[in-house]
Design a protein around this motif. Structure first.
Motif, mmCIF file in Angstrom:
data_model
loop_
_atom_site.group_PDB
_atom_site.id
_atom_site.type_symbol
_atom_site.label_atom_id
_atom_site.label_comp_id
_atom_site.label_asym_id
_atom_site.label_seq_id
_atom_site.Cartn_x
_atom_site.Cartn_y
_atom_site.Cartn_z
ATOM 1 N N CYS A 3 -22.070 26.491 23.173
ATOM 2 C CA CYS A 3 -23.088 25.770 22.402
ATOM 3 C C CYS A 3 -24.327 25.491 23.255
ATOM 4 C CB CYS A 3 -22.484 24.469 21.889
ATOM 5 S SG CYS A 3 -23.472 23.630 20.668
ATOM 6 N N ASP A 20 -25.158 17.911 27.926
ATOM 7 C CA ASP A 20 -25.503 17.298 26.638
ATOM 8 C C ASP A 20 -24.441 16.289 26.220
ATOM 9 O OD1 ASP A 20 -27.764 18.916 26.547
ATOM 10 O OD2 ASP A 20 -26.792 20.429 25.298
ATOM 11 N N VAL A 24 -24.259 12.076 25.642
ATOM 12 C CA VAL A 24 -23.705 11.432 24.439
ATOM 13 C C VAL A 24 -22.750 10.318 24.844
ATOM 14 C CG1 VAL A 24 -22.175 11.773 22.449
ATOM 15 C CG2 VAL A 24 -23.991 13.429 22.931
ATOM 16 N N SER A 66 -16.926 13.884 16.588
ATOM 17 C CA SER A 66 -18.334 14.232 16.374
ATOM 18 C C SER A 66 -18.772 15.383 17.274
ATOM 19 C CB SER A 66 -19.226 13.025 16.632
ATOM 20 O OG SER A 66 -18.975 12.012 15.699
ATOM 21 N N ILE A 67 -18.328 15.366 18.521
ATOM 22 C CA ILE A 67 -18.675 16.443 19.455
ATOM 23 C C ILE A 67 -18.119 17.764 18.936
ATOM 24 C CG2 ILE A 67 -18.200 17.348 21.769
ATOM 25 C CD1 ILE A 67 -18.272 14.333 22.698
ATOM 26 N N ARG A 68 -16.869 17.761 18.529
ATOM 27 C CA ARG A 68 -16.240 18.991 18.016
ATOM 28 C C ARG A 68 -16.906 19.440 16.715
ATOM 29 N NH1 ARG A 68 -14.040 23.585 19.474
ATOM 30 N NH2 ARG A 68 -12.771 24.398 17.815
ATOM 31 N N ARG A 69 -17.187 18.513 15.847
ATOM 32 C CA ARG A 69 -17.832 18.858 14.573
ATOM 33 C C ARG A 69 -19.209 19.447 14.821
ATOM 34 N NH1 ARG A 69 -19.849 15.070 9.704
ATOM 35 N NH2 ARG A 69 -20.354 16.762 8.299
ATOM 36 N N ASN A 70 -19.963 18.845 15.730
ATOM 37 C CA ASN A 70 -21.294 19.366 16.051
ATOM 38 C C ASN A 70 -21.186 20.780 16.602
ATOM 39 O OD1 ASN A 70 -24.222 18.956 16.502
ATOM 40 N ND2 ASN A 70 -23.611 19.216 18.636
ATOM 41 N N ARG A 71 -20.200 21.030 17.432
ATOM 42 C CA ARG A 71 -20.004 22.372 17.981
ATOM 43 C C ARG A 71 -19.675 23.368 16.873
ATOM 44 N NH1 ARG A 71 -19.853 26.862 18.491
ATOM 45 N NH2 ARG A 71 -18.901 28.123 20.102
ATOM 46 N N ASP A 73 -20.492 23.187 13.741
ATOM 47 C CA ASP A 73 -21.637 23.407 12.843
ATOM 48 C C ASP A 73 -22.557 24.438 13.445
ATOM 49 O OD1 ASP A 73 -20.663 21.574 11.046
ATOM 50 O OD2 ASP A 73 -22.027 19.980 11.648
#
Length: 73
Positions: A3, A20, A24, A66-71, A73
């Motif tokens: 990412c 990044d 966070v 959230s970190i995994r979901r952002n990755r 997406d």
């Protein structure tokens, strides 16, 4: 593909080592500084969870999600 484009993406990089992601963690209400460069994410998580209460644990798991979901997406 990674990412951030910095390093090979594995669990440790995704959840702890990526610059990044480190921002966070530190910018969260928990103010987490990740200073153990060779610690696995599983060991880090188990040590961290022993130190905090249930509300903070929910925040940790929320950040991980959230970190995994952002990755993804």
């Amino acid at each position: 593909f990674p990412c951030c484009g910095e390093k090979e993406e594995n669990m440790e990089h995704l959840f702890l080592r990526c610059n990044d992601v480190r921002r966070v963690w530190f910018g969260s209400q928990l103010g987490v500084r990740i200073n153990q460069p060779n610690m696995s994410s599983n060991l880090w998580l188990s040590k961290w969870l022993r130190k905090i209460d249930d509300v903070a644990a929910q925040q940790v798991f929320g950040l991980l999600w959230s970190i995994r979901r952002n990755r993804n997406d």
